[in-house]
Design an enzyme around this catalytic site. Structure first.
Site, short mmCIF file in Angstrom:
data_model
loop_
_atom_site.label_atom_id
_atom_site.label_comp_id
_atom_site.label_asym_id
_atom_site.label_seq_id
_atom_site.Cartn_x
_atom_site.Cartn_y
_atom_site.Cartn_z
N ARG A 228 1.04 -1.33 -0.05
CA ARG A 228 0.07 0.04 -0.10
C ARG A 228 0.82 1.28 -0.05
O ARG A 228 0.47 2.17 -0.58
CB ARG A 228 -0.98 -0.16 1.25
CG ARG A 228 -2.18 -1.06 1.04
CD ARG A 228 -3.08 -0.86 2.16
NE ARG A 228 -2.70 -1.32 3.44
CZ ARG A 228 -2.91 -2.71 3.89
NH1 ARG A 228 -3.60 -3.38 3.27
NH2 ARG A 228 -2.53 -2.87 5.14
N PHE A 244 -11.44 -3.92 -6.55
CA PHE A 244 -11.49 -4.81 -5.37
C PHE A 244 -10.83 -4.05 -4.12
O PHE A 244 -10.18 -4.70 -3.28
CB PHE A 244 -11.07 -6.03 -5.45
CG PHE A 244 -11.06 -7.04 -6.75
CD1 PHE A 244 -12.23 -7.92 -6.76
CD2 PHE A 244 -10.14 -6.71 -8.06
CE1 PHE A 244 -12.41 -8.37 -8.06
CE2 PHE A 244 -10.50 -7.54 -9.03
CZ PHE A 244 -11.69 -8.28 -9.16
N ASP A 266 -15.84 -1.92 -5.70
CA ASP A 266 -16.03 -3.15 -5.13
C ASP A 266 -17.39 -3.56 -5.01
O ASP A 266 -18.30 -2.59 -5.20
CB ASP A 266 -15.55 -3.02 -3.43
CG ASP A 266 -15.37 -4.15 -2.68
OD1 ASP A 266 -13.92 -4.68 -2.72
OD2 ASP A 266 -16.14 -4.93 -2.14
N ASP A 324 -6.18 -5.99 -6.76
CA ASP A 324 -5.82 -7.05 -5.63
C ASP A 324 -7.21 -7.83 -5.34
O ASP A 324 -8.11 -7.64 -4.51
CB ASP A 324 -5.61 -5.91 -4.60
CG ASP A 324 -5.39 -6.80 -3.23
OD1 ASP A 324 -4.84 -8.10 -3.40
OD2 ASP A 324 -5.62 -6.35 -2.11
N CYS A 364 -3.67 -13.85 -4.43
CA CYS A 364 -3.33 -14.27 -3.19
C CYS A 364 -3.65 -15.74 -3.00
O CYS A 364 -3.76 -16.30 -2.06
CB CYS A 364 -3.99 -13.38 -2.04
SG CYS A 364 -5.67 -13.69 -2.39
#
Length: 420
Positions: A228, A244, A266, A324, A364
């Site tokens: 970040r 996201f 989002d 992300d 991820c």
């Protein structure tokens, strides 16, 4: 051959000890030839090769395909309260070395700390399979994800408060992976009293509200802390699109870094609402010109895939795009389907990126390794008809270490790409 041992034992099939000799902590059900005794879920068992040679002590999990997870490879080390005390203490000391002390920011030996929120225990990579513990100020949030952690749950709770001096411990053992262990979801206060569900944390001088009861994971994506900040450094003077976005971590850092504008997308209206609160908490007027800068911060509740296609059809473009997404492939079995999803969003992002623009893209998913993720992004650029360079590789922070014996711990992969 039948063996008799002093304590419950997993006897492996011939040749199936190789991964344990390399100190990988997982023992799959297909590797087990024989179980002696009657071990209960989470109970400590000894692990031996086909000839009866001692290999490890592990937590038994009869419902899982991962039939046992190793606690120790040392035959002299008993698995008891002192064992867990030593492991927890070692994890805390390691984080202090990297300025991630459990002390508040700017106080005591952890004065170099960059945040008062961090991961204290990172499961297998800290020698405690299935145990995740995050700290938010004076509150610990625990995830017990395996039968072994469940067996030692009360002991672990006591030791965590003893070792950290935290005021309370909240449990978020509600992750889907518990189903694979035959465990029901559970969440609630485990130690302490009268805690607030919303906690304000500090990160590189910025403030964020974390809801430990309803937030993703334990409330916040602590693994992206340094990334970040990097986005904030790259954002100056750029129009940014954060996909996201969750509660706006990357968005707030981009705005603080001097972005001209940030659009955050989002599907969760609740997350976007908290993102707006985070903006105001940092002196940024959501949906308007920010205080002390010219950043315009907007929020859009929408499906990211649908929104990106709409932006493409509208010929919109940005200088900086952050992708992300959530975990598309928890295991390798879902990798092929997940690869299509990753390729789709990255292809659309490349099309929306202005020449010279920057794409910061992440995965991820445990089922997508770093090499495969890079291939997916390369294929996305090719399909988008653009040239691109990888200028940086990003990963999880030092409070999410990766054991050299457990490469699965390196789950977060990030690329910083520049469009030609």
């Amino acid at each position: 051959m039948r063996y008799t041992f002093d304590m419950p034992t997993l006897l492996l099939k011939p040749g199936r000890e190789k991964s344990l000799l390399r100190r990988h902590p997982w023992i799959f059900s297909g590797a087990v030839e024989q179980i002696t005794g009657n071990p209960q879920p989470g109970e400590t068992v000894e692990v031996r090769d086909a000839q009866g040679n001692w290999l490890a002590r592990a937590a038994y999990s009869p419902a899982s395909q991962i039939r046992a997870r190793v606690w120790t490879f040392d035959p002299q080390e008993a698995v008891d309260a002192d064992f867990f005390r030593r492991r927890i203490s070692a994890a805390l000391k390691q984080r202090a070395v990297f300025g991630l002390s459990p002390l508040p920011v700017g106080e005591g030996p952890g004065a170099r700390a960059v945040s008062d929120a961090m991961r204290l225990i990172h499961a297998e990579s800290d020698g405690l399979p299935g145990l995740v513990v995050d700290r938010y100020g004076e509150i610990l949030v625990l995830q017990s994800l395996t039968a072994g952690c469940e067996f030692w749950r009360e002991t672990l709770a006591d030791l965590l408060l003893e070792q950290t001096g935290a005021a309370a411990l909240y449990e978020r053992s509600d992750a889907d992976v518990r189903e694979l262990e035959g465990l029901p979801p559970r969440a609630g206060l485990l130690r302490g009293s009268n805690i607030e569900s919303r906690i304000t944390i500090s990160e590189y001088g910025l403030k964020f509200i974390v809801n430990i009861q309803t937030g993703h994971k334990t409330g916040f994506y602590l693994d992206q802390r340094a990334n970040r900040r990097r986005v904030g450094e790259l954002a100056q003077g750029r129009d940014a699109l954060n996909c996201f976005c969750y509660t706006g971590g990357f968005s707030i850092h981009a705005a603080a870094g001097g972005a001209k504008s940030v659009l955050s997308v989002d599907t969760s209206g609740e997350a976007l609402s908290l993102g707006r609160e985070n903006a105001l908490l940092n002196g940024i007027k959501a949906d308007s010109v920010s205080t002390g800068s010219t950043t315009i911060l907007d929020w859009l509740e929408a499906d990211v895939f649908t929104a990106l296609r709409k932006f493409r059809d509208q010929n919109r473009s940005w200088d900086l795009i952050i992708l992300d997404p959530p975990k598309f492939a928890p295991t390798a079995a879902q990798a092929e389907k997940a690869a299509r999803g990753y390729k789709d969003i990255n292809r659309l992002a490349f099309k929306l990126l202005r020449p010279g623009g920057i794409l910061v893209t992440f995965s991820c998913s445990g089922g997508i390794d770093a090499a495969l993720f890079q291939k997916i992004v390369a294929s996305a650029a090719l399909d988008a008809g653009v040239e691109a360079q990888i200028v940086e590789y990003l990963a999880q922070g030092p409070d999410h270490p990766v054991s050299v014996h457990f490469p699965e711990g390196a789950y977060l992969k990030g690329l910083v790409c520049v469009r030609g």
